[in-house]
Design an enzyme around this catalytic site. Structure first.
Site, mmCIF file in Angstrom:
data_model
loop_
_atom_site.group_PDB
_atom_site.id
_atom_site.type_symbol
_atom_site.label_atom_id
_atom_site.label_comp_id
_atom_site.label_asym_id
_atom_site.label_seq_id
_atom_site.Cartn_x
_atom_site.Cartn_y
_atom_site.Cartn_z
ATOM 1 N N CYS B 30 0.847 -1.185 0.000
ATOM 2 C CA CYS B 30 0.000 0.000 0.000
ATOM 3 C C CYS B 30 0.884 1.236 0.000
ATOM 4 O O CYS B 30 2.094 1.164 0.184
ATOM 5 C CB CYS B 30 -0.907 0.019 1.216
ATOM 6 S SG CYS B 30 0.037 0.180 2.733
ATOM 7 N N CYS B 33 2.946 1.793 3.272
ATOM 8 C CA CYS B 33 4.236 1.106 3.375
ATOM 9 C C CYS B 33 5.289 1.893 2.621
ATOM 10 O O CYS B 33 6.420 2.068 3.085
ATOM 11 C CB CYS B 33 4.165 -0.277 2.735
ATOM 12 S SG CYS B 33 2.786 -1.261 3.244
ATOM 13 N N ASP B 438 1.456 -34.709 -9.027
ATOM 14 C CA ASP B 438 2.552 -35.392 -8.376
ATOM 15 C C ASP B 438 2.167 -35.415 -6.892
ATOM 16 O O ASP B 438 1.348 -34.620 -6.453
ATOM 17 C CB ASP B 438 3.829 -34.579 -8.606
ATOM 18 C CG ASP B 438 4.972 -35.080 -7.774
ATOM 19 O OD1 ASP B 438 5.160 -36.303 -7.762
ATOM 20 O OD2 ASP B 438 5.651 -34.263 -7.146
ATOM 21 N N ASP B 622 6.317 -30.724 -8.835
ATOM 22 C CA ASP B 622 7.346 -29.821 -8.343
ATOM 23 C C ASP B 622 8.768 -30.366 -8.480
ATOM 24 O O ASP B 622 9.710 -29.616 -8.497
ATOM 25 C CB ASP B 622 7.097 -29.488 -6.869
ATOM 26 C CG ASP B 622 7.396 -30.660 -5.966
ATOM 27 O OD1 ASP B 622 7.110 -31.794 -6.399
ATOM 28 O OD2 ASP B 622 7.911 -30.467 -4.866
ATOM 29 N N ASP B 626 9.747 -34.335 -12.269
ATOM 30 C CA ASP B 626 8.498 -33.973 -12.937
ATOM 31 C C ASP B 626 8.739 -33.061 -14.129
ATOM 32 O O ASP B 626 7.842 -32.878 -14.957
ATOM 33 C CB ASP B 626 7.568 -33.228 -11.967
ATOM 34 C CG ASP B 626 7.127 -34.110 -10.822
ATOM 35 O OD1 ASP B 626 6.785 -35.269 -11.096
ATOM 36 O OD2 ASP B 626 7.132 -33.646 -9.679
#
Lengths: 55, 728
Positions: B30, B33, B438, B622, B626
């Site tokens: 925002c 910040c 997976d 992941d 894979d």
């Protein structure tokens, strides 16, 4: 219609100035953070005791 | 912990004695910040600039060289409540950013030219129906040409070069009809101006370029933004490695600074950040991130280790290598290249549309010309009418139809925690009818979890947690985390490979292997019930307990699977892990189709088998094992904790502990694809209405301009409907 002699170059020159302005703003990174820019415009100014706005 | 990061890799000298550092900051969301951070950091003496980029959640700092230690910034940000890590823009991101800026510059030139030409065109349009002198009209036309020709030559270059390369490869893409339309419209307008004719289409041509560039820019900007965010995620992982800077001295450096040949030290409990070969030491390692196998494996000098490997028992020295000699990685790279080639043959919706579109439009224009010639019109008039057909059909709306939806949809996906890697990801994810998950790290969380906390008294758990703090073993770390322990017990010794022991309240206290604590019977009891668990035993005096530590399913995995099935998507689990573990997960989630102990090659085979049956598969995985399957599947997703290679090939990466983003991705993509199709149909309807007018020779520049902007606005408005976010 002699007025065109002034008006047309004037209009073109203004358009060209606008374009240069856009290219300058692009080059100086003003489009890098559009979300932040939207908020900076309405952010409160800092108290006068600080040394100006943080850049 | 980050106090000992070596920043020197990230510092850039900017001249004038200033040093520049880029930080990725977590949690800037925002304006508050932004102001807080900038104000606070600019009060540090010798800091010349502190500027937050809210779009990319980054902070750029500049200070006088040697005056400030960069650690100060990170600590100051931590005090303010933000985690910050240094980062480096990678090549891909720099390239995307440069392209986006180039397109914006061209868009600016085209838009300014269009505005100025419109100022000249409106007098001509109104003059044509009143009393403008032909000389004045010619003068205005020449002025328009003066503005448009150079502007078009500059800003339409992306279309020309893309059309040329398509033609060179003997193909047709969307840019071919666009380029032909632009060139013909400009050429005809110049010739008409020379011949003192009434109509010139300079305004339509430059407006077309501006609209199309807007579409391209949206597309490019979306890609740039995803890259930037992916760069932040990589930085926030803050991967470091302990490198030998001399045979005896070590230093903690960012993983990015490790070069092939460097020797890296790995201690128990550390995750390896590089690929390499073990040159010294033996250890049990957890390769579950890489192979999906949850049982630890043993490595000895000569074994290959991969980034993501967790060291469990011993200390290792590893020589980093660029192309590891490990057979697994070699094989995976080979499979990956093959699978990626297959994917590049996928035709995007826009390409498919343009393959249909270009011949139809060009044939219509040709028939119009021939028709008018046969009707007895002059050659000049026939050509002008044919070109008017080309101008009015020029795919203004078509060029915006898909990028506009993609931009809006990727924004919605971003909000649900999904980042798109590939430009055509939305289209491909929308088409899937089967999901293959997976197991390890995808359906389960990458962190370990204590499964039987409820069966063990609270005070025992707390004591075991305090004892566990003295061990670096990842399983012990899980117990410490779950017990919420903060104060380690005094005088505890670690027996390598066995566990930790000491004295507490005058009685011996032990935590470690079941045999180490004399609790084999308890351990066997747990292993019978739950073969997937790792057992850690705890003994204090005579009392003995066993903790079952295992990977936990993502909290919403079962709901997501049910919802996917309800949407008509088949769900399947294909894992490299052992059979009992996979069966248990499948039964818990209610998945009927599952395969265990599947090698990377077999994963691809399974996907190819499904493709032959006509299925379109979304692979969610992941591990390094894979990666080839992710590339081979019709579409793919990876959690953000995945290995580098898997994340790089996946079409999308999802954030957080939950599996819901996968469901959101399918839902949003399907909706987006529907809107893309609608938009293409809107463009078709517009053409059906406008083309007969053009064929009849009734199109004036005014009608062309109005039709073009009208259709573009309609398509844009329709795209905004993708904004309505799915309730996830």
């Amino acid at each position: 219609m002699e007025v065109l002699v002034f008006l047309v170059p004037l209009a073109l020159a203004l358009g060209f100035v606008g374009l240069l302005g856009f290219l300058w703003s692009l080059k100086s990174g003003q489009y890098d953070d559009l979300d932040g820019a939207a908020w900076r415009a309405i952010a409160d100014d800092e108290p006068a005791s600080d040394q100006g706005r943080s850049r | 912990m980050h106090a000992d990061i070596d920043f020197s890799h990230y510092l850039k000298k900017t001249g004038a004695g200033l040093v520049h550092l880029d930080l990725a900051v977590e949690g800037i969301n925002c304006a508050g910040c932004m102001a807080k951070i900038e104000r606070n950091l600019s009060t540090i003496p010798d800091v010349t600039s502190a500027r937050v980029n809210l779009t990319d959640s980054r902070l750029a700092l500049e200070w006088k060289a040697g005056a400030v230690d960069p650690t100060l910034f990170v600590n100051r940000l931590a005090e303010l409540g933000y985690k910050a890590y240094p980062f480096e823009r990678d090549d891909a991101e720099t390239l995307e950013a440069r392209r986006a800026q180039g397109l914006l510059r061209r868009l600016g030139v085209a838009a300014f030219a269009a505005m100025n030409v419109m100022m000249l065109s409106i007098p001509v349009w109104s003059g044509n129906v009143s009393d403008m002198l032909p000389e004045q009209r010619d003068f205005f036309h020449w002025l328009s040409a003066l503005i448009v020709l150079p502007a078009a030559a500059y800003s339409a270059q992306p279309f020309f070069s893309s059309a040329l390369s398509a033609l060179r490869a003997r193909g047709v893409n969307m840019d071919v009809p666009i380029s032909i339309g632009i060139v013909l419209a400009l050429a005809m307008s110049v010739i008409e101006t020379i011949n003192h004719a009434e109509h010139a289409y300079f305004d339509a041509a430059i407006m077309l370029i501006a609209f199309l560039l807007a579409g391209r820019y949206l597309d490019q900007n979306m890609r740039r933004r995803t890259r930037a965010f992916a760069g932040n995620l990589a930085a926030l992982k803050a991967e470091t490695a302990t490198k030998f800077i001399s045979p005896t001295e070590i230093k903690t450096v960012p993983a990015a600074a490790i070069r092939p040949g460097d020797i890296v030290l790995l201690r128990p409990g550390e995750r390896c950040a590089v690929d390499g070969n073990v040159i010294e030491g033996r250890s049990e390692v957890d390769q579950s991130l890489i192979t999906g196998e949850t049982l630890p494996a043993m490595v000895t000098p000569g074994s290959a280790v991969f980034a993501g490997t967790l060291v469990r028992s011993g200390t290792l020295r590893v020589r980093a290598s660029a192309a590891s000699g490990g057979t697994l990685l070699d094989e995976i790279s080979r499979l990956l290249d093959h699978a990626l080639q297959a994917r590049s043959r996928y035709l995007r919706l826009a390409e498919r549309a343009s393959r249909l579109y270009a011949p139809v439009v060009h044939a219509t224009a040709l028939l119009t010309m021939l028709g008018w010639l046969a009707w007895g019109a002059s050659f000049h008039d026939s050509i002008v009418t044919a070109i008017a057909v080309l101008i009015i059909t020029c795919p203004c709306a078509l060029g915006l139809a898909i990028p506009a939806v993609q931009t809006v949809a990727s924004g919605a996906l971003f909000g649900s925690g999904v980042l798109l890697n590939a430009g055509d990801a939305i289209e491909r994810i929308a088409e899937i009818d089967r999901v293959i998950f997976d197991k390890t790290g995808t359906l389960t969380l990458p962190e370990l979890d204590v499964a039987n906390l409820a069966e063990i008294p609270d005070d025992v758990v707390r004591l075991a947690g305090r004892l566990a703090l003295s061990s670096r073993h990842p399983v012990a770390a899980a117990i410490a985390r779950y017990a919420g322990a903060a104060s380690p017990l005094p005088d505890i010794q670690e027996e390598p490979g066995q566990g930790v022991h000491g004295l507490h309240d005058g009685r011996p206290i032990r935590l470690g292997r079941p045999s180490f604590c004399g609790a084999d019977d308890l351990a066997n009891e747990i292993l019978c019930r739950d073969p997937e668990a790792s057992v850690v035993a705890f003994s204090h005096g005579e009392s003995r307990y066993a903790f079952a530590v295992r990977q936990r399913l993502r909290p919403d995995a079962a709901e997501v699977v049910t919802d996917l099935v309800r949407m008509g998507v088949a769900v399947e689990i294909v894992s490299g892990d052992r059979e009992p573990a996979v069966r248990l997960a499948a039964e818990t989630l209610g998945v009927h189709e599952w395969r265990a102990e599947v090698s990377p090659v077999d994963k691809i085979d399974r996907i190819e088998e499904l493709v032959r049956q006509g299925c379109k598969v979304l692979m969610v995985g992941d591990g390094l094992n894979d990666a080839p399957a992710l590339a081979a599947a019709h579409a793919s997703m990876s959690p953000v904790t995945a290995t580098h290679m898997s994340q790089a090939v996946a079409d999308a990466v999802f954030l957080g502990e939950r599996l819901a983003p996968v469901l959101a991705a399918v839902k949003v993509s399907r909706k987006a694809l529907r809107l893309m199709r609608q938009n293409l149909w809107l463009a078709v309807v517009y053409n059906v209405l406008a083309v007969p007018i053009a064929i009849a020779g009734l199109v004036t520049p005014l009608i062309a301009a109005a039709a073009m902007s009208g259709s573009s606005v309609i398509v844009m408005l329709n795209a905004l409907r993708a904004r309505a976010r799915e309730a996830v």
